[in-house]
Structure formats: structure tokens, C-alpha cells
Design a protein around this motif. Structure first.
Motif, PDB file in Angstrom:
ATOM      1  N   ARG A  97      12.176  33.784  -5.990  1.00  0.00           N
ATOM      2  CA  ARG A  97      12.103  33.708  -4.909  1.00  0.00           C
ATOM      3  C   ARG A  97      12.062  32.551  -4.348  1.00  0.00           C
ATOM      4  NH1 ARG A  97       6.462  36.234  -1.928  1.00  0.00           N
ATOM      5  NH2 ARG A  97       7.141  36.008   0.287  1.00  0.00           N
ATOM      6  N   GLY A 147      20.363  39.288  -2.933  1.00  0.00           N
ATOM      7  CA  GLY A 147      21.698  38.813  -2.793  1.00  0.00           C
ATOM      8  C   GLY A 147      22.874  39.591  -3.157  1.00  0.00           C
ATOM      9  N   ALA A 149      20.088  34.897 -11.202  1.00  0.00           N
ATOM     10  CA  ALA A 149      18.964  34.445 -10.199  1.00  0.00           C
ATOM     11  C   ALA A 149      17.961  35.461 -10.288  1.00  0.00           C
ATOM     12  CB  ALA A 149      19.401  34.129  -8.757  1.00  0.00           C
ATOM     13  N   LEU A 171      19.344  29.634   1.255  1.00  0.00           N
ATOM     14  CA  LEU A 171      19.248  31.179   0.111  1.00  0.00           C
ATOM     15  C   LEU A 171      18.430  32.568   0.665  1.00  0.00           C
ATOM     16  CD1 LEU A 171      18.005  29.416  -3.218  1.00  0.00           C
ATOM     17  CD2 LEU A 171      20.572  29.545  -2.429  1.00  0.00           C
ATOM     18  N   TYR A 186      24.991  35.636  -2.459  1.00  0.00           N
ATOM     19  CA  TYR A 186      24.267  35.302  -3.537  1.00  0.00           C
ATOM     20  C   TYR A 186      23.962  33.677  -3.762  1.00  0.00           C
ATOM     21  CZ  TYR A 186      22.800  36.435  -8.185  1.00  0.00           C
ATOM     22  OH  TYR A 186      21.841  36.855  -9.437  1.00  0.00           O
ATOM     23  N   TRP A 187      22.868  33.426  -4.282  1.00  0.00           N
ATOM     24  CA  TRP A 187      22.067  32.350  -4.455  1.00  0.00           C
ATOM     25  C   TRP A 187      23.330  31.104  -4.977  1.00  0.00           C
ATOM     26  CZ3 TRP A 187      16.394  31.168  -6.355  1.00  0.00           C
ATOM     27  CH2 TRP A 187      15.825  32.095  -5.490  1.00  0.00           C
ATOM     28  N   TYR A 221      14.871  36.553  -1.559  1.00  0.00           N
ATOM     29  CA  TYR A 221      14.465  37.472  -2.779  1.00  0.00           C
ATOM     30  C   TYR A 221      15.891  37.300  -3.641  1.00  0.00           C
ATOM     31  CZ  TYR A 221       9.716  38.862  -1.928  1.00  0.00           C
ATOM     32  OH  TYR A 221       8.638  38.553  -1.782  1.00  0.00           O
ATOM     33  N   ALA A 222      16.201  36.777  -4.737  1.00  0.00           N
ATOM     34  CA  ALA A 222      17.576  36.536  -5.428  1.00  0.00           C
ATOM     35  C   ALA A 222      18.059  38.074  -5.471  1.00  0.00           C
ATOM     36  CB  ALA A 222      17.436  35.928  -6.587  1.00  0.00           C
TER      37      ALA A 222
END
Length: 427
Positions: free
Chosen positions: A419, A390, A415, A383, A406-407, A386-387
């Protein structure tokens, strides 16, 4: 006193709401992919057992170190036979140790087990807590083919909270005792349990115990605290001792430590944390002022003897991820506490059900990866840190465009506030 009556609470919360029913099995529509319940119906049983010849910390004196048969109660969730009708209740008490509450889930009491053999996951609450504090994980993981066992740690529950030194000493040994108990069952529940393939999930003091159980022995400073375990008996959990080496268990394949307490009080140094041998996922709130977020980051950074991850709920405090949604009874002040019991469960910023769903998602992926050797689960940990950084970019057919990062498992925008960091063994 701002006391809410039951009638007022029902009006505020809504008679049919999940909160008014004290549900532990809520999956929000925006939950990540692996939070969804699995294919198995869920059964549940309560069991009691004793661990013989344990030190009776509460009765240690300057001249005597008595032993006793330590009693433990566990709640066991497991994959149940197809056709099992869902629905049970859990009668317990809230944080004040006095006020009764009934929790609602989807397990079936004493249901027949499914066919097969399933990995074991031990769930260990904080100080104080009880075996229902993380019952959302118990039911959820059981539906995916795990036997989950949540333990009432004697001297550490809402109803029997006693000297902290008992918890400091016994916590990792209780976790080991639960695995031993499940391995020794000679009945239909024992027959489906693969206790040789086990994981541990611990919250706060449960996380403290899990780290010790996984190889992170405590410091001499921790042994010497005059407010801790008496007569230096915590040396049984100290790094480099024969007793601590004997505690580490080859059956344990993975640890999840949620808000783990201890580093903030120098219970570990770099050498002790480097002894952690099990793949570890830490979940923490970025403003945790109980276990201290900077201290938990040090655990993540200094546990160089294993692969590990850190999932941070930005803006959350100590109640990140682990506790069930606050029971409706906890909204009222209690004469037994100097704070509202609600504060024991809830976070001021994050919705508890959302945090539970995120914890279920990552716990599923982590246990699948390490207890089932499911290499496909590794994609849920690859991942961007930091979301919010993304990029969600999919083609009409659902395939990712080159810039998509993206996550994995999260729908667009869901998300936010998270983090994720990873470090390998030796890093």
C-alpha cells in the motif's frame, strides 16, 4: 532443545543456496525495477573516529554529567573504479552479540574510488543492531552512485548494548557526526563524497533519530520519563529548544524512516511532528507491534510541515524492509537470548529478500528524486493506493493502454501486499 547442527542446516538450506552463504546482495527475478544493481562496481572501507565532548550518558549521576570522546565505527560503501573485481566478506556477530557470522556481498575491500562526486547517504540501525543490519542498502545504493555510510552506534550494538537512555540521547547527534566526519575526510574517499547533499535512512531507533534530526523535536513527556535519558538531558532533542534547532542540518535533503519507534510512547505530539522539515518516506509493517503501526500512521498524518509518503507491507511486523536475510547461524537457539536470534531478522509472512528488494527500489527512487533532483524518479511515487487495485494493461509494443495503472517499476502481480500513500506539505 531443538538445536540444529551446522550439517543439518546445510542439508535443510542447500549447500549452494544464497541463504547458506549469508548473502546480502540477492536480487530476486521478480524484484521491482530499481532494485537491480547499478553500473558502478562497489568498494568498501571500515573507518573509526571519535566525537569530542559528548555527554557520557552511562556515567551520569545525580551530581555529575561527565563528557567523553564518543567512539564510532562506520562501514563505507562507495562507487569504485571500473574494472574492480567484486566480492568481499563481512565478519560480524548475530543478534546475541556472541555468535560469529560471515556475510557475503559484492563490494571490494579498499578498492580505488571511481572518478566523480557522489551524494552521501547515512544508514542508522535499530536498538540493538550493527552497521551490517542494512548492508543490503549500503551496497545497492553505492552501485548507483551514492556514498553510503552505516554506523555502529556506541551503546546500541549487539556487542555493547547498554542503557536505553544513551540511544535516546545520542542517536540523531551520531547521524550528524557521520556527515561531519565524511565532510572532513581529506583523502580519495573524501574527494568523491558530496557531504553537502545527504540523505538519512534509519530503522526503528535509527528512524527515531532521523525524525529528530529532520526537525521533529520530542515532547516534555519524553524528556521526563524515569526510564529514559537521566536528569532531563533529552531536552537537547526537544522541540523548540536552541539545541534541537541547531541539530537540524541544511545538508540533509531527504529521510527514510523504516519502522520508526517513538510515537507509540508519546515521544512526539502534533506540534513536534509538524516541525519535520525534510521530505520523508516511511516504510512500515501493518501489524508492527514494536513501533505500533497506528502510531507510525500518526507520524505520516501529522508531519504536515513537509512532503511525505507511507509504504505499508500488509501483514508484516517490525522486521519489514530493513534487516538483511537472517544469517544461517541465527536459526539455532542461543544461550544468550530468550528467543531464537532468527526472530530479530525475519518476518513470519514476508520473504526478507523480497522486502529488501522493494526497499532498495523505493530508496533509489527517493534519493534520486531529492539528492539528484531527478524529476523522472517522481513517476515511481505516482501510484494507486492499494497495489491489488492496479490494472496491468500493455499493448504488444509495451505502451500502456488507457486503463493501465499498475505500480510503476513492478511486473504484473509482483506488487501484491503493498500500500502506498502520499501527502504534500500542509496536508
Amino acid at each position: 532443545m531443538n538445536t540444529l547442527t551446522t550439517t543439518t542446516l546445510a542439508l535443510v538450506l542447500g549447500t549452494g543456496s544464497a541463504l547458506a552463504e549469508n548473502r546480502i546482495d540477492t536480487v530476486r527475478p521478480d524484484a521491482p525495477e530499481l532494485a537491480a544493481f547499478g553500473a558502478f562496481p562497489v568498494g568498501v572501507q571500515e573507518r573509526q573516529f571519535t566525537v569530542s565532548d559528548r555527554i557520557d550518558i552511562l556515567n551520569v549521576t545525580e551530581d555529575a554529567t561527565p563528557s567523553y570522546d564518543r567512539p564510532l565505527t562506520v562501514e563505507i560503501w562507495y562507487p569504485a573504479a571500473q574494472g574492480t573485481e567484486p566480492g568481499t566478506t563481512y565478519d560480524t556477530v548475530i543478534r546475541d552479540g556472541e555468535t560469529a557470522t560471515t556475510l557475503h556481498g559484492r563490494a571490494a575491500r579498499d578498492a580505488a574510488p571511481a572518478d566523480g562526486r557522489f551524494p552521501l547517504v547515512v544508514i542508522s540501525h535499530g536498538y540493538p543492531g550493527n552497521r551490517f543490519l542494512m548492508s543490503h542498502l549500503g551496497e545497492n545504493l553505492a552501485s548507483k552512485g551514492y556514498v553510503t555510510v552505516s554506523v555502529d552506534h556506541t551503546d546500541s550494538t549487539y556487542s555493547d548494548q547498554s542503557a536505553f537512555g544513551s540511544t535516546l540521547y545520542h542517536r540523531p547527534w551520531d547521524q550528524k557526526a557521520v556527515i561531519d566526519f565524511m565532510a572532513g575526510l581529506d583523502d580519495p574517499l573524501g574527494q568523491i563524497t558530496d557531504a553537502d547533499t545527504a540523505g538519512v535512512i534509519g530503522y526503528s531507533m535509527g528512524g527515531y533519530g532521523a525524525l529528530i534530526f529532520g526537525g521533529a523535536g520530542v515532547t516534555q513527556q519524553a524528556v521526563d520519563y524515569d526510564w529514559g535519558t537521566p536528569r532531563g538531558l533529552l531536552a537537547a532533542n526537544m522541540a523548540g529548544t536552541e539545541s534541537h534547532d541547531a541539530l537540524i542540518d541544511d545538508r540533509v535533503q531527504a529521510l527514510i524512516a523504516i519502522g520508526p519507534w517513538g510515537k507509540n510512547q508519546a515521544f512526539w505530539d502534533e506540534a513536534g511532528l509538524a516541525g519535520l522539515r525534510k521530505p520523508t518516506l516511511i516504510m512500515a509493517g501493518s501489524v508492527d507491534d514494536v513501533s505500533s503501526y497506528p502510531a507510525m500512521r500518526q507520524i505520516f498524518e501529522q508531519a504536515t510541515g513537509t512532503d511525505r509518503h507511507l509504504l505499508t507491507f500488509i501483514g508484516a511486523n517490525h522486521n519489514a524492509a530493513a534487516p538483511i536475510p537472517a544469517p544461517v547461524e541465527s536459526y539455532q537457539p542461543s544461550p544468550h537470548l530468550d528467543f531464537t536470534p532468527f526472530d530479530h531478522y525475519a518476518d513470519a509472512v514476508w520473504d526478507t529478500a523480497r522486502m529488501n528488494n522493494i526497499a532498495q527500489h523505493f530508496a533509489t527512487a527517493f534519493m534520486d528524486l531529492h539528492l539528484r533532483d531527478d524529476s523522472e524518479a517522481a513517476r515511481f511515487f505516482d501510484l494507486v493506493e492499494y497495489a491489488e487495485d492496479g490494472v496491468h494493461a500493455l499493448n504488444d509494443d509495451g505502451s500502456p493502454e488507457p486503463e493501465h495503472n499498475y505500480w510503476t517499476g513492478f511486473a504484473p502481480r509482483t506488487a501484491a501486499g503493498l500500500r502506498f500513500e502520499s501527502r504534500g506539505k500542509g496536508e
